[in-house]
Design an enzyme around this catalytic site. Structure first.
Site, PDB file in Angstrom:
ATOM      1  CG  ASP A 120       5.846   3.782   0.699  1.00  0.00           C
ATOM      2  OD1 ASP A 120       6.149   4.480   1.628  1.00  0.00           O
ATOM      3  OD2 ASP A 120       4.749   3.703   0.497  1.00  0.00           O
TER       4      ASP A 120
ATOM      5  CE1 TYR B 207      -3.801   2.500   0.620  1.00  0.00           C
ATOM      6  CE2 TYR B 207      -2.382   3.232   2.528  1.00  0.00           C
ATOM      7  CZ  TYR B 207      -3.723   3.376   1.506  1.00  0.00           C
ATOM      8  OH  TYR B 207      -4.145   4.814   1.855  1.00  0.00           O
TER       9      TYR B 207
ATOM     10  CE  LYS C 221       2.256   4.673   8.324  1.00  0.00           C
ATOM     11  NZ  LYS C 221       0.747   4.642   8.657  1.00  0.00           N
TER      12      LYS C 221
HETATM   13  C1  LIG Z   1       3.800   2.278   3.336  1.00  0.00           C
HETATM   14  C2  LIG Z   1       2.658   3.255   3.250  1.00  0.00           C
HETATM   15  N1  LIG Z   1       2.984   4.342   2.313  1.00  0.00           N
HETATM   16  C3  LIG Z   1       1.943   5.341   2.225  1.00  0.00           C
HETATM   17  C4  LIG Z   1       1.123   5.150   2.909  1.00  0.00           C
HETATM   18  C5  LIG Z   1       0.026   6.513   3.013  1.00  0.00           C
HETATM   19  O1  LIG Z   1       0.381   7.167   4.004  1.00  0.00           O
HETATM   20  P1  LIG Z   1      -0.758   8.487   4.476  1.00  0.00           P
HETATM   21  O2  LIG Z   1      -1.775   7.642   5.277  1.00  0.00           O
HETATM   22  O3  LIG Z   1      -0.144   9.374   5.540  1.00  0.00           O
HETATM   23  O4  LIG Z   1      -1.467   9.088   3.235  1.00  0.00           O
HETATM   24  C6  LIG Z   1       0.814   4.547   4.056  1.00  0.00           C
HETATM   25  C7  LIG Z   1      -0.016   4.326   5.263  1.00  0.00           C
HETATM   26  O5  LIG Z   1      -0.405   3.676   5.937  1.00  0.00           O
HETATM   27  C8  LIG Z   1       1.930   3.395   4.126  1.00  0.00           C
HETATM   28  O6  LIG Z   1       2.063   2.424   4.970  1.00  0.00           O
END
Ligand SMILES: Cc1ncc(COP(=O)(O)O)c(C=O)c1O
Length: 446
Positions: free
Chosen positions: A261, A166, A289
């Protein structure tokens, strides 16, 4: 506290119904009833609705250290940690002090500040592949913008992502493999145009052949490959030995940008993130985060030659009114300072996570349960399957009803784990030995 008035919600905005007017209570159920009329599913992010664990959501009153309290006065040991940011626990006094002080100087200016330099320099020092960075407000923005930069840099349109990883909710990333397996992608959400989805090719995590095939079938068309170096949105799934190195090599061979990511893994798997842990250097990285210390802040960055393509230096447009705002920047700086200056925290949280993982295994043996535990650093996940979970199909083999039962059992015993099988368990520096032991006692009691 009267939550209804504390919310300061005007009657003009809400059509106050009779039963709501009578409400002067702190109960989660009643707040949920009101919320359902105000927000889709009563929440501002779907997983909070507890949809897959068969109960209504808790409404949180406050949190401190390793604990959260709901509005009904129940205290829980918290292993959700706001889905990752809370590596120091909630409301760390030094972070709060720095944030409060910063507030008095103004919440946002929409102009550069020295704090942005400080945070950017810290990130580059701790994650050297991020030679140049841009601050944004969410992980979604970070991944979306990193991909745009990679497209601008390569002049190519297609990207590769992995099933079960994700990367936020931008159109091009809400995509799944179509029925023609690895050839035709389709939207994974209503509202995403099929034509957008076709620019995103979907490979299988830990399956090198699936990646090779996509590169072979799309010669010179792939702008970027984006991957969670440790997949933590299908539960936790570790990369197999050499898999990330393989991704490094195949992207290099094909002139595609490798994006890690690290929204979850950044500053969690050690101060240098997954790239330091595995010794693989991506071209670009996204952070979220922890980097915001609990405030809305995320970052994308990488090689200077790619980042220089971003406006105003380059032609890849990306902007943000609140980007790099002084409050989130302050929380991020203080959090990273605390982590950097107290490196032993990583040893401690990993040791505690290993203790928990061992207890889950003991639970499985003691009660004859089908369970598989994946753990790395302070990330962990219990799958209810006897498969060795190393990909999305393995994660899907988990018995989600058994997960829901486990969730409810833990919650009823004062322990808050993720309300979904396909999320990680986060261990923080605030979890004491007693908290870990209490969790183990609950795990082994029934
Ligand atoms: C690996 C990863 N990338 C991107 C995101 C998206 O981040 P946000 O919820 O701050 O938009 C998340 C959210 O949990 C994530 O776990």
């Amino acid at each position: 506290m009267n939550w209804y008035s504390a919310g300061n919600v005007s009657a003009a905005v809400i059509n106050i119904k009779k039963e709501v007017v009578e409400l002067n209570t702190t109960k989660s159920e009643e707040l949920y009833k009101i919320a359902l009329d105000l927000m889709p599913g009563g929440v501002n992010s779907p997983v909070r609705a507890f949809g897959s664990v068969g109960r209504n959501p808790l409404f949180i009153d406050h949190a401190k250290g390793a604990y959260v309290w709901d509005v009904d006065g129940n205290q829980y040991i918290d292993y959700v940690c706001s889905w990752g940011p809370g590596i120091l626990g909630h409301a760390h006094p030094e972070v709060i002090e720095a944030v409060v002080k910063a507030c008095y100087d103004g919440l946002t200016f929409g102009a550069p500040t020295g704090k942005e330099n400080t945070l950017a320099a810290m990130i580059r020092e701790l994650i050297p592949s991020m030679e140049m960075v841009r601050m944004v407000n969410s992980g979604t923005e970070a991944t979306m913008s990193a991909i745009r930069a990679a497209r601008g840099y390569t002049g190519r349109d297609k990207i590769i992502k992995f099933k079960g990883c994700y990367h936020g909710h931008s159109d091009g990333l809400l995509v799944q493999a179509g029925s023609a397996a690895l050839t035709q992608s389709v939207p994974d959400s209503a509202g995403v145009p099929a034509s957008f989805a076709q620019q995103t090719l979907v490979a299988l995590y830990n399956d090198r052949d699936s990646v090779r095939e996509l590169f072979e079938n799309n010669k010179d068309q792939i702008a970027a490959l984006i991957v969670e170096p440790v997949a933590a949105n299908m539960g936790v799934v570790l990369p197999e030995e050499g898999f990330l190195q393989f991704l490094r090599e195949i992207t290099e061979e094909n002139g595609a940008v490798l994006i890690f990511d690290e929204v979850i893994t950044g500053f969690r798997l050690g101060i240098g993130g997954a790239q330091q842990w595995f010794g693989v250097k991506p071209d670009m990285t996204t952070l979220g985060k922890i980097v915001g210390g609990g405030m809305p802040m995320a970052v994308y960055g990488g090689k200077k030659e790619i980042m220089q393509k971003v406006a105003p230096t380059g032609k890849v447009y990306q902007a943000g009114t609140l980007s790099g705002n002084p409050i989130a920047t302050t929380a991020g700086i203080k959090t990273l300072e605390l982590l950097r200056d107290n490196p032993s925290i990583y040893d401690r949280i990993e040791a505690n996570t290993k203790k928990l993982a061992a207890a889950y295994k003991t639970r499985a043996e003691k009660f004859g349960l089908k369970m598989h535990i994946n753990q790395i650093g302070s990330l962990m996940c219990a799958f209810f399957t006897d498969e060795n979970v190393k990909d999305y199909a393995g994660a899907l083999s988990s018995d989600t009803k058994a997960y829901a039962d486990y969730f409810n059992y833990m919650l009823n015993n004062g322990i808050y784990v993720a309300p979904s099988q396909f999320e990680a368990m986060f261990i923080s520096g605030a979890h004491s030995d007693e908290d870990i032991q209490k969790t183990i006692d609950v795990l082994l009691a029934e």
